[in-house]
Each structure stands twice: as structure tokens, then as C-alpha cells.
Write an enzyme that holds these catalytic residues in place. Sequence first.
Site, PDB file in Angstrom:
ATOM      1  N   ASP A 170      15.606 -52.835  52.796  1.00 56.87           N
ATOM      2  CA  ASP A 170      14.813 -52.047  51.863  1.00 56.87           C
ATOM      3  C   ASP A 170      13.639 -51.449  52.643  1.00 56.87           C
ATOM      4  O   ASP A 170      13.655 -51.464  53.880  1.00 56.87           O
ATOM      5  CB  ASP A 170      14.371 -52.871  50.639  1.00 56.87           C
ATOM      6  CG  ASP A 170      13.486 -54.067  51.002  1.00 56.87           C
ATOM      7  OD1 ASP A 170      12.913 -54.089  52.115  1.00 56.87           O
ATOM      8  OD2 ASP A 170      13.350 -54.985  50.161  1.00 56.87           O
TER       9      ASP A 170
ATOM     10  N   SER B  11       7.872 -63.299  52.530  1.00 57.99           N
ATOM     11  CA  SER B  11       9.238 -62.930  52.153  1.00 57.99           C
ATOM     12  C   SER B  11      10.213 -62.914  53.316  1.00 57.99           C
ATOM     13  O   SER B  11      11.425 -62.961  53.106  1.00 57.99           O
ATOM     14  CB  SER B  11       9.246 -61.549  51.485  1.00 57.99           C
ATOM     15  OG  SER B  11       8.648 -60.579  52.324  1.00 57.99           O
TER      16      SER B  11
ATOM     17  N   HIS C  46      11.818 -54.821  54.399  1.00 57.58           N
ATOM     18  CA  HIS C  46      12.476 -55.971  55.013  1.00 57.58           C
ATOM     19  C   HIS C  46      13.690 -55.563  55.839  1.00 57.58           C
ATOM     20  O   HIS C  46      14.478 -54.718  55.420  1.00 57.58           O
ATOM     21  CB  HIS C  46      12.922 -56.960  53.933  1.00 57.58           C
ATOM     22  CG  HIS C  46      11.818 -57.382  53.023  1.00 57.58           C
ATOM     23  ND1 HIS C  46      11.567 -56.751  51.807  1.00 57.58           N
ATOM     24  CD2 HIS C  46      10.894 -58.370  53.139  1.00 57.58           C
ATOM     25  CE1 HIS C  46      10.534 -57.343  51.225  1.00 57.58           C
ATOM     26  NE2 HIS C  46      10.101 -58.320  52.011  1.00 57.58           N
TER      27      HIS C  46
END
Length: 362
Positions: free
Chosen positions: A331, A42, A334
Site C-alpha cells: 500500500d 505496523s 508498507h
Amino acid sequence: MEGHYISLSINVLALFLLTLYVPQAAGQRQPLYSALYVFGDSTIDPGNNNFLATVVKSDFPPYGRDFPNGRPTGRFTNGRLVTDQLSELIGLPDLLPASLDPEFRGQKLLTGASFGSSASGYADSTSIPLDVLPLEKQVENFRLYKARLAKQFGHETANKTVSQALFAISGGTDDFANNYFLNHITRKKYTVEQFQDLMLKSLTVFIENVYNEGATTIAIVGLPPFGCLPSQITLHNIVENTCFEEFNEVASSFNSKIKALLEKIKPHFPGAVIAYLDIYDKILDIIKSPSKYGFEEARKGCCGTGLLETAILCNPSSISCAEPSKYVFWDSFHPTTECYQIIANNLFQQALVVFNSPTRRN
């Protein structure tokens, strides 16, 4: 004293090269590489998971809040990813497209793409249960892309573009944080060291595959201190409320194994430069000394409580902070795009030294 001069020479070289390659107005310089191809999780996925039947997505607000027009793209942050910013730094477009995006076509094919998939890892057992792209599938998608490139622009152009491109892989955090340390079946089957070795085998196969496709410049990005992620502190060290050092030690030891592996296998890939790029030290420094980098908050993310929210838990109903630029994390898992910019600059400077050394030129 001799070590001091060596260190000084390296720093001077990096500074000199940086002055040559810092971004300028479009058209004023040639890109450092023909294209950028990235693989992993991600941290480098600009939206490939949007086109997969998986729950691991971020194509909804407040993700993308600071992207142009506040548009959520599938990037797990408030704006651009580290790879977008790295692409710009080396003279390529400032948004690295997702390879599965239908809009990835035409001239865009010539400057690279991300084949990464959020929640993916080196181990298949990390990716497959979540219906995201395992590393082998990411490489398969690269092969399909290369065929498209050759069909549209000719085999000579395709081969030249690939051979002069920068390949990079960034992964491993999900293997440990969302697989090994949460999956009792995996822990029962492997010790930490055995699981690390399994991941290294996958990395070796990846290097072999992209080398066989024409890659000559390959960057292996190490693991971050994932014990300092807000979610990992909340889940595993909430009483002390500090970085979970056991996880950081796992990351550090794995990074050492990556470096040892690369030294061992380099002779098997003649004509290629395969280098390790470190993110552990810079990210740890940012988290330990956030004010040095202009941040005020490093314990929690901007979205929601910032302690556990990520993916669907960070959603349109979540209340996010007023100024993400003051946060290290967007978040609980990340970084913010502001933090990614610092990381991108650091990776770029490392790459300039490693890939433009006298050894590289010879």
C-alpha cells in the site's frame, strides 16, 4: 589496505555464519535464539490491533492476499511480515504470533511473539489518540506474557527462554509521518531535534524495562527513508514526485542519534548486547534501484492507486495490482512481503555479525 582486510574479514564471518544458520528442514538444527520478541509499529504487528478499539486495522481483504488461503490477519502487507521471515531465518516458527491473539497459548508461548501495535510510536502522543498500544503498554503486555509463561512452564523455563531470546524494536516512522509533521500542536511544542530527543528517552526507558525483565540480546532497528514512502511523496513532494529529502534527513539524523545513544548507555547494562540494525540504506537502495532486486514499481503501492491508500482506504473495493512481487510497496505506506524478505535477509546478516562477534562471545 588494512581497512580492506577488516571489511573482508567481516564479510567472510557473515557468510560463514549464514551457512550455519540458513533455514533447513524442521528439526535439523537448533534455533539461533530461544524466542523472538518484537515491539513497535505496523511493520511488525501481525494483528494485535484486531483486538483493539481502533480504526487502524488491516484484518480485511485485500490485505493478506498472498497469505495462506488468502487470509487477512491484521498484517499490513500481502503476506508475511519482515518479523515472520526473520523468525524463520533464526530457526523459529515462520509466523510470529500476535500477543493479544486468543490462539497465542500452549507451546506457542515458548517461541516468542509480537507485542507491536500498528500506528504506535516512541512518543505517547503518536499512539494514544488512535487508541493503539503505546510502547509502555507493549512492555506491560510482555510482563503479563512472561507471567503466563512461568505459570505454564515454570519460572526456570520462563527465565531461560527470555534470557536466551532476541528482543527487537522497530518504530519511529509514525512518530514523524503521522504525528510530528501532521500535528501543528506537536510542532509548536517541539523542534525536530527536541522531538527526536523525546523519542530517544522513550527508547532508553524501553531498553531499561526489557533488560530488567531478563533481556540480554536487544536489537534496535533504525528508521527507514520514510520520505520515499508513496504516501509521503504524494502528500509532501507531489510536484517533483521524488523522495522528500527533508524527511529522509530527519530519519538519517535520528538513526545517528540512536547509535550515539547506544554507545553511551551500553556500560549501564552489563551482560547484555544492545546493537543497532540499519534498514535505511537497504530500503533506499531498493527504492532507487528496484530492478536490481527484481521489482518494477517503487513509486506507488499495489493496492488501489498506491499513492495514498493504507488501512481502511485499502479495502475489499480496492483494485489491486496483478503481481505484487513486482512492487516494492503493497500500500502507500508498507512494503510487500517480497520486499520484506529482502529486508529480513539483510537484518539477519547484520545480526549474525553483531551478535556473534568476539565481543558478543566474551
